[in-house]
Design an enzyme around this catalytic site. Sequence first.
Site, PDB file in Angstrom:
ATOM      1  N   ASP A 146      -9.252  -8.239  -1.193  1.00  0.00           N
ATOM      2  CA  ASP A 146      -8.667  -6.926  -1.494  1.00  0.00           C
ATOM      3  C   ASP A 146      -8.132  -6.956  -2.920  1.00  0.00           C
ATOM      4  O   ASP A 146      -6.926  -6.910  -3.140  1.00  0.00           O
ATOM      5  CB  ASP A 146      -7.541  -6.633  -0.481  1.00  0.00           C
ATOM      6  CG  ASP A 146      -6.928  -5.255  -0.663  1.00  0.00           C
ATOM      7  OD1 ASP A 146      -7.425  -4.477  -1.490  1.00  0.00           O
ATOM      8  OD2 ASP A 146      -5.930  -4.966   0.027  1.00  0.00           O
TER       9      ASP A 146
ATOM     10  N   CYS B 161     -10.222  -0.741  -4.121  1.00  0.00           N
ATOM     11  CA  CYS B 161      -9.634   0.527  -4.578  1.00  0.00           C
ATOM     12  C   CYS B 161     -10.407   1.078  -5.772  1.00  0.00           C
ATOM     13  O   CYS B 161      -9.968   2.021  -6.416  1.00  0.00           O
ATOM     14  CB  CYS B 161      -8.165   0.360  -4.909  1.00  0.00           C
ATOM     15  SG  CYS B 161      -7.866  -0.893  -6.151  1.00  0.00           S
TER      16      CYS B 161
ATOM     17  N   GLN C 275       0.842  -1.201   0.000  1.00  0.00           N
ATOM     18  CA  GLN C 275       0.000   0.000   0.000  1.00  0.00           C
ATOM     19  C   GLN C 275       0.878   1.252   0.000  1.00  0.00           C
ATOM     20  O   GLN C 275       1.884   1.297   0.704  1.00  0.00           O
ATOM     21  CB  GLN C 275      -0.919   0.015   1.221  1.00  0.00           C
ATOM     22  CG  GLN C 275      -1.899  -1.150   1.281  1.00  0.00           C
ATOM     23  CD  GLN C 275      -3.089  -1.000   0.338  1.00  0.00           C
ATOM     24  OE1 GLN C 275      -3.218   0.012  -0.364  1.00  0.00           O
ATOM     25  NE2 GLN C 275      -3.946  -2.005   0.291  1.00  0.00           N
TER      26      GLN C 275
ATOM     27  N   GLU D 184      -2.452 -15.356  -3.363  1.00  0.00           N
ATOM     28  CA  GLU D 184      -1.861 -14.240  -4.113  1.00  0.00           C
ATOM     29  C   GLU D 184      -1.251 -14.769  -5.415  1.00  0.00           C
ATOM     30  O   GLU D 184      -0.673 -15.847  -5.440  1.00  0.00           O
ATOM     31  CB  GLU D 184      -0.794 -13.565  -3.231  1.00  0.00           C
ATOM     32  CG  GLU D 184       0.204 -12.690  -3.936  1.00  0.00           C
ATOM     33  CD  GLU D 184      -0.392 -11.459  -4.623  1.00  0.00           C
ATOM     34  OE1 GLU D 184      -1.283 -10.809  -4.049  1.00  0.00           O
ATOM     35  OE2 GLU D 184       0.040 -11.180  -5.765  1.00  0.00           O
TER      36      GLU D 184
HETATM   37  N1  SAH Z   1      -4.014  -7.069   0.528  1.00  0.00           N
HETATM   38  C1  SAH Z   1      -2.721  -6.647   0.049  1.00  0.00           C
HETATM   39  C2  SAH Z   1      -2.624  -6.523  -1.473  1.00  0.00           C
HETATM   40  C3  SAH Z   1      -3.744  -5.836  -2.196  1.00  0.00           C
HETATM   41  S1  SAH Z   1      -3.417  -5.369  -3.853  1.00  0.00           S
HETATM   42  C4  SAH Z   1      -2.311  -5.367   0.723  1.00  0.00           C
HETATM   43  O1  SAH Z   1      -3.138  -4.669   1.305  1.00  0.00           O
HETATM   44  O2  SAH Z   1      -1.117  -5.030   0.682  1.00  0.00           O
HETATM   45  C5  SAH Z   1      -4.045  -6.661  -4.789  1.00  0.00           C
HETATM   46  C6  SAH Z   1      -3.143  -7.871  -4.876  1.00  0.00           C
HETATM   47  O3  SAH Z   1      -3.818  -8.846  -5.680  1.00  0.00           O
HETATM   48  C7  SAH Z   1      -1.784  -7.649  -5.550  1.00  0.00           C
HETATM   49  O4  SAH Z   1      -0.786  -8.164  -4.696  1.00  0.00           O
HETATM   50  C8  SAH Z   1      -1.877  -8.474  -6.845  1.00  0.00           C
HETATM   51  O5  SAH Z   1      -0.634  -9.047  -7.201  1.00  0.00           O
HETATM   52  C9  SAH Z   1      -2.873  -9.525  -6.487  1.00  0.00           C
HETATM   53  N2  SAH Z   1      -3.650 -10.140  -7.574  1.00  0.00           N
HETATM   54  C10 SAH Z   1      -4.039  -9.606  -8.741  1.00  0.00           C
HETATM   55  N3  SAH Z   1      -4.862 -10.434  -9.405  1.00  0.00           N
HETATM   56  C11 SAH Z   1      -5.003 -11.539  -8.635  1.00  0.00           C
HETATM   57  C12 SAH Z   1      -5.754 -12.765  -8.762  1.00  0.00           C
HETATM   58  N4  SAH Z   1      -6.493 -12.993  -9.831  1.00  0.00           N
HETATM   59  N5  SAH Z   1      -5.680 -13.653  -7.752  1.00  0.00           N
HETATM   60  C13 SAH Z   1      -4.920 -13.409  -6.656  1.00  0.00           C
HETATM   61  N6  SAH Z   1      -4.195 -12.295  -6.484  1.00  0.00           N
HETATM   62  C14 SAH Z   1      -4.234 -11.364  -7.459  1.00  0.00           C
END
Ligand code: SAH
Length: 452
Positions: A381, A408, A282, A332
């Site tokens: 998220d 977001c 973030q 992830e």
């Molecule tokens: N919850 C974390 C990351 C949120 S951002 C935090 O607050 O730091 C969203 C995340 O989803 C990123 O790390 C991205 O790499 C991942 N992502 C994107 N598409 C995805 C999918 N289809 N399945 C799992 N993760 C995914």
Amino acid sequence: MKKNDLLTLKIEGMGNEGEGIGKADGFPLFIKDALPGDVIRAKILKVKKTYGYARLTEILTPSPDRAKPPCPLHRSCGGCQIQALSYEKQLEYKREKVRNHLIRIGGFTDPEVFPVLGMEEPFRYRNKAQFPFGRDREGNIITGFYAGRTHSIISNTDCMLGVPENQRILKTILDFMEKEKIAPYDETSGEGLLRHVLIRKGFATGELMVCLIINGSRVPAVEELADRLFEIPGMTSLTLNVNQKNTNVIMGEKLIPVRGPAFITDWIGSVRYQISPLSFYQVNPAQTKRLYETALDYAGLTGSETVWDLYCGIGTISLFLAQKAGKVYGVEAVPQAVEDAGKNARLNGLSNVEFYLGKAEEVLPKQYEQNKVRADVIVVDPPRKGCGRACLDTMLSMAPKRIVYVSCDSATLARDLKILCEGGYELREVQPVDMFPQTAGIETVCLLTGRF
Ligand code: SAH
């Protein structure tokens, strides 16, 4: 009404990207840099069936909600959209944006949206910046930010949203490029070496990371650059990232450490994190803490729960939750992030967390069908495009007591909430958090509970 017509307009609303909206004979026009309350002159740029675009040519009567924007480049640079609007009004506008999406896209009638949690100091909040390199008309090497919707670089080494250290780091790199005759990457020809620099700072630790994204496999005299950069207080990590593709995606996959570890360390609350250049983290640490605290509160943990944290990145939310849960599973898609997540669990002595590498919409259905996994709470998220349908359907089948949705993008949030609520959930709380002051972006945490 046609292209190049000049009109006088009163701005009455704001669009999703922070543009002003005014009506000419009932026909809505979107106008960048115009603010609600302004009376302006505008020139029509494009007319579509039900709306059009115009360019602000003159402000006849400024809106009472205008504030003096501290950055002289706020109009040309694509980074900020609403710097000229008072911060108080920015927060009001963002709350309205979330509410409108819930009504128009989500189909909710009169949803309650809490006032946005704003910042006391809404500048210099970003811990990360990615600056592209290029040349100006005279051929000088420059860095800065892209103008809105283009790839022309607005030269600037001191963005008001970023940390003051960015300036010295960028100047050091520009000097080094001139001296060593290192060419910036040119998108049209595909030639030149240096594409972008990623700078990240741990706000709690003061650690600074610099990662050069290059169209090649090495940088000449890189040790000399390292010497210069490491004179800057806080510098702990210099890496190279190889990206030789002709693409808009900034980072490539290969990471080459130059000096120091290929990560920095930071704290959010009492949890410590290692962050590699390829992992999502973030960008606004002060607000992230409030965001995660809200998510943790909504999860309503008592110590025994099984929790799934989907789209977990480096495990930031997972580890926050693990302090209060029985067991947390994170999912992830980026391998480096999952690696960081595992290390971060060990770093904090948390043994009740497990991470899966893969897409949430694939991992969750598979785990549910094959291993009959269950959840008391599911936290999601996702990136801007929201959750995959297969992911939402499996969540509904797993029927957790609570779903915490961190988003977001309020448009995809509203779309997904509609699916979850049609599947039997009830929307209980909607708390926007201003992670991106001066821009049109807004983060939202929602609580949904099952009617089971
Ligand atoms: N919850 C974390 C990351 C949120 S951002 C935090 O607050 O730091 C969203 C995340 O989803 C990123 O790390 C991205 O790499 C991942 N992502 C994107 N598409 C995805 C999918 N289809 N399945 C799992 N993760 C995914």
